[in-house]
Enzyme design. Structure first.
Site, PDB file in Angstrom:
ATOM      1  N   SER A 200       0.783  -1.237   0.034  1.00 47.51           N
ATOM      2  CA  SER A 200       0.152  -0.099   0.169  1.00 47.51           C
ATOM      3  C   SER A 200       0.867   1.415   0.046  1.00 47.51           C
ATOM      4  CB  SER A 200      -0.874  -0.004   1.200  1.00 47.51           C
ATOM      5  OG  SER A 200      -0.246  -0.031   2.616  1.00 47.51           O
ATOM      6  N   LYS A 201       2.147   1.137  -0.024  1.00 43.23           N
ATOM      7  CA  LYS A 201       3.086   2.281   0.132  1.00 43.23           C
ATOM      8  C   LYS A 201       3.082   3.107  -0.977  1.00 43.23           C
ATOM      9  CE  LYS A 201       4.497   2.157   4.558  1.00 43.23           C
ATOM     10  NZ  LYS A 201       3.735   0.660   5.039  1.00 43.23           N
TER      11      LYS A 201
END
EC number: 2.6.1.100
Length: 406
Positions: A200-201
């Protein structure tokens, strides 16, 4: 479709403002697809040490003005390796904010040290540097600084104190790769800097991480610990490859996110109930530009008819907006035998109750969507009494069913 259903919040049966839901992440990327195809054709994806990893290390070193880069399997592992690279162990204390990612706390325990929890700045929910010096003891062997949710910790002040006491600093930049803090790239202030490439970064390889340092001794200790005949915590060549095109667009993407955040915060000032983070006045704002993996707000339930944070987040999610409660504060979820604390941590406790986070993908869209987020907040606020009553009736109905006899 009648107008009354459009005016109602989606949680009460109205039309969601984002019927398609929040943007998926990662976004489609033609250059990433090209890397994947090239890696498949050449077979480079299966190499232990190939050209993609070497190039990624060079680019990370150049960005952070550092000498040594160690790629690894996650940001969480990178923090553990950083602690081991500093020789932190039994009997040592590591200072960190009482509101922080749980993995940082657990990594300190993993190496045998004790977390010393310090309260957060009430304006931006990040480490309160005014409390740092009072938290230092003869057992303090490291300060672990995280920049979270659009907040920044003033690193010049942290480094000044750390130098005075001879204490190394680990700078967790997992949420803001490429951001600027007082004229330097986030992560480059610390004796060791850490990044995450989780799914999700902002820079994503599905999993992965990196640590960087200008100390050959620290890097050598990390490598000696990690090498077990081969690397115990590797980043794969394929993961390194798909990060390279993302590195190219990072600064442009960060600027777009920053522009949209400023627009959203400006519009939210016209309403009430969601308070934007304000970075510490001692942080030089002209040479700083935060990063936005999660955008934090203090939620004020009294402005929403006493609606709980969970109800508010559920109402925003029903509109198709990825808004969620923040982390649990560390002192609220761990036995007091496992940590020390400087004071009663009132600001971190407030974060535990009221902090909400907007996930980042929508920040790469346009200003119109920022205004829709404000509109969603307003219509939930306008119908807050009804939402709270509806939830109360549902709870009462559930209780009556629980006690019914069939």
């Amino acid at each position: 479709m009648n107008s009354s259903s459009q005016e109602k919040p989606a949680i009460l049966g109205g039309t969601p403002l984002f019927p398609q839901g929040p943007p998926e992440w990662p976004l489609p990327n033609r250059e990433v697809n090209q890397i994947l195809q090239e890696a498949q054709k050449s077979g480079v994806w299966g190499k232990y040490h190939g050209p993609y990893s070497e190039q990624l290390q060079r680019e990370l070193a150049a960005l952070h003005q550092t000498e040594e880069v160690v790629l690894c399997s996650s940001g969480t592992v990178a923090i553990e390796l950083a602690l081991r690279g500093l020789g932190i162990g039994t009997g040592d204390e590591v200072i960190l904010a009482a509101y922080d990612f749980e993995g940082n706390f657990k990594n300190i325990l993993t190496v045998g040290a004790t977390p010393m929890l310090v309260d957060v700045n009430r304006r931006n929910s990040n480490l309160d540097i005014s409390l740092l010096e009072q938290a230092v003891s003869s057992s303090t062997k490291c300060i672990l600084v995280s920049h979270l949710h659009g907040g920044l910790v003033p690193m010049q002040a942290v480094k000044k104190l750390a130098k005075k006491w001879g204490i190394p600093v680990i700078e967790d930049a997992c949420q803001l790769p490429g951001a600027n803090i007082e004229g330097r790239i986030a992560g480059s202030w610390g004796d060791i800097g850490v990044l995450s490439f989780g799914g999700s970064k902002l820079l994503t390889a599905g999993r992965g991480g990196a640590l960087f340092t200008s100390s050959p001794q620290i890097a050598q200790r990390v490598r000696l610990y990690s090498y077990r005949g081969n690397e115990a915590y590797p980043l794969t060549e394929l993961q390194a490859g798909i990060l390279l095109p993302q590195m190219k667009s990072l600064q442009e993407d960060n600027l777009k996110r920053h522009k949209n955040v400023l627009h959203l915060q400006q519009k939210l000032e016209e309403t009430s109930g969601l308070v934007s983070f304000q970075n510490d006045e001692s942080t030089n704002q002209t040479t700083s530009c935060p990063g936005y993996y999660k955008l934090g707000f203090q939620y004020q339930p009294e402005q929403f008819a006493g609606m709980s944070r969970a109800q508010f987040c559920q109402s925003m999610q029903a509109e198709g907006i990825a808004l969620h409660p923040g982390f649990r504060a560390l002192h609220t979820i761990h036995s007091q035998k496992r940590f020390k604390k400087f004071n009663e941590l009132p600001s971190a406790s407030a974060c535990d109750r009221n902090l909400v986070l907007l996930h980042h993908p929508i920040l790469l869209t346009d200003e119109k969507n920022m205004e829709i987020i404000v509109r969603a907040t307003s219509r939930i606020q306008n119908h807050a009494d009804e939402i709270v009553r509806s939830e109360t009736l549902q709870d009462e109905h559930k209780k009556s069913n629980d006690y019914s006899i069939e």
